[in-house]
Design a protein around this motif. Structure first.
Motif, PDB file in Angstrom:
ATOM      1  N   ARG A  32       5.223   3.291   4.488  1.00 51.65           N
ATOM      2  CA  ARG A  32       4.718   3.331   3.114  1.00 51.65           C
ATOM      3  C   ARG A  32       5.845   3.285   2.097  1.00 51.65           C
ATOM      4  N   GLN A  45       7.263  -2.828   4.248  1.00 52.70           N
ATOM      5  CA  GLN A  45       6.641  -1.806   3.406  1.00 52.70           C
ATOM      6  C   GLN A  45       5.168  -2.141   3.222  1.00 52.70           C
ATOM      7  N   GLY A  46       4.315  -1.139   3.494  1.00 51.32           N
ATOM      8  CA  GLY A  46       2.882  -1.328   3.377  1.00 51.32           C
ATOM      9  C   GLY A  46       2.159  -0.170   4.016  1.00 51.32           C
ATOM     10  N   ALA A  50      -5.246  -2.029   4.470  1.00 50.14           N
ATOM     11  CA  ALA A  50      -5.289  -3.260   3.671  1.00 50.14           C
ATOM     12  C   ALA A  50      -3.910  -3.817   3.327  1.00 50.14           C
ATOM     13  N   ASP A  51      -2.906  -2.964   3.216  1.00 47.03           N
ATOM     14  CA  ASP A  51      -1.612  -3.386   2.678  1.00 47.03           C
ATOM     15  C   ASP A  51      -0.623  -3.669   3.805  1.00 47.03           C
ATOM     16  N   PRO A  53       1.793  -6.773   5.354  1.00 43.61           N
ATOM     17  CA  PRO A  53       2.304  -8.124   5.100  1.00 43.61           C
ATOM     18  C   PRO A  53       1.934  -9.100   6.225  1.00 43.61           C
ATOM     19  N   TRP A  73      -8.068  -2.405  10.089  1.00 44.21           N
ATOM     20  CA  TRP A  73      -7.119  -3.507   9.888  1.00 44.21           C
ATOM     21  C   TRP A  73      -7.301  -4.583  10.957  1.00 44.21           C
TER      22      TRP A  73
END
Length: 279
Positions: A32, A45-46, A50-51, A53, A73
Motif C-alpha cells: 500500500r 504500489q497498490g 481494485a488497485d 497495476p 481481485w
C-alpha cells in the motif's frame, strides 16, 4: 515467469521473500505504501482488490492478506496463464465457529466464506490453489498476539500470567514460509485447506511463561486467577472471547502437512529477538 506476492512485508513475507529470491524466480510484491529498494524484488504500489497495476505472466500468486479481497481481485483479473495460488487463512475459521461472542463467530464465517470464494475464483481461471490455516503466528515481531504482550511487559516490567489449561500450538512464521515454498512444488496439495501449527502443544499458561522467560530484561510475574478472569470477561467485552478460550484447546493437526510436504514445524522456543520489529 514471475511470482506475485501480496503481503510481502508481513511477518510470513519477511521470511518468504529471501526464500523466493534464493529460488531464482523474479518476484513482484504489492504494498500500500512505497517500499525501499530490494535486490531481486520489484515492489508495486497498490491494494487489493481494485488497485492492482498491470501484471506480466505469472507462475504463482502468494497472498497473506484477507482472503475475500484476493478472491474479489481474482474474479475480475485478467491472467494470461493459470498461476498457482497459495493463500493463508486462519485456524480461527474453526476455533471461533462456536464462540460465545457474535463478533468472533462472524470472523469465523468470513474466513470460511473467503476460502470458498477463493476456490471458486481459482476454478474459473483454471488455477490450482492451496490454503494454509495457521494457528497463532509469531517470530518476526509483527504479530498482534504475543508480541504486544511481550513489549508491554518490557515497558511496565510486569508480566500478567493468566490461568489457563487449554493447549496452544504457536507456529513460527518461517515454518509457514517453508510450507509455502513446499506447496509450490507439490501438485498433491491442489484444492486442499491444510492446517499448520507449531511443533509443540503446550498449556496456555506455559506459553505465556516461556514468552516471559525469553524477554531481555526481568519482569515481575502477575498471576491472574480464574475468579479475576471471570470478572474481566463481563467487565471488558473486547476480551470476552480470548478469556473464554483460555481453557479450550486451540491446536492444529499437522498430519497432512507432514505427509504431503514433509514440513515439521519447530517447537515453541521463543527468543528476545522475536519480539523486536523486523521492519
Amino acid at each position: 515467469m514471475t511470482v506475485l506476492v501480496f503481503g510481502g512485508s508481513s511477518q510470513i513475507g519477511h521470511f518468504l521473500m529471501p526464500r523466493l529470491l534464493a529460488g531464482g524466480e523474479p518476484v513482484l510484491a504489492l504494498s500500500r505504501r512505497p517500499r525501499p529498494a530490494q535486490a531481486g524484488v520489484n515492489w508495486l504500489q497498490g491494494a487489493l482488490p481494485a488497485d492492482v497495476p498491470a501484471l506480466p505472466p505469472l507462475s504463482a500468486i502468494i497472498s497473506f492478506g484477507p482472503l475475500q479481497g484476493l478472491a474479489d481481485w481474482l474474479a475480475q483479473a485478467r491472467l494470461s496463464d493459470s498461476p498457482r495460488v497459495i493463500a493463508t487463512s486462519s485456524m480461527s475459521a474453526e476455533t471461533k465457529r462456536d464462540s460465545s461472542v457474535s463478533a468472533e463467530r462472524k470472523i469465523s464465517r468470513q474466513l470460511r466464506d473467503g476460502e470458498a470464494a477463493l476456490a471458486a475464483a481459482c476454478t474459473r481461471h483454471g488455477c490450482a490453489w492451496t490454503v494454509l490455516r495457521p494457528t497463532l503466528v509469531y517470530g518476526a515481531g509483527l504479530d498482534k498476539s504475543l508480541t504486544p504482550i511481550a513489549r508491554r511487559a518490557m515497558r511496565t516490567r510486569l508480566f500478567p500470567l493468566p490461568a489457563g489449561h487449554g493447549l496452544r500450538q504457536p507456529v513460527h512464521a518461517d515454518d509457514i514460509a517453508q510450507a509455502v515454498m513446499a506447496v509450490l512444488d507439490c501438485p498433491a496439495t491442489s484444492g486442499r485447506i491444510l492446517p499448520i501449527g507449531g511443533g509443540e502443544r503446550l498449556p496456555a499458561g506455559e506459553m505465556f511463561a516461556r514468552v516471559r522467560r525469553s524477554l531481555p530484561q526481568a519482569t515481575v510475574p502477575v498471576p491472574l486467577p480464574v475468579w479475576l478472569l471471570q470478572m474481566a470477561r463481563f467487565a471488558l467485552p473486547p476480551l470476552r472471547g480470548p478469556l473464554s478460550r483460555l481453557d479450550s484447546d486451540l491446536i492444529a493437526d499437522n498430519g497432512e502437512l507432514q505427509r504431503l510436504l514433509g514440513i515439521r514445524p519447530r517447537p515453541f522456543r521463543p527468543e528476545a529477538s522475536m519480539w523486536m520489529s523486523s521492519t
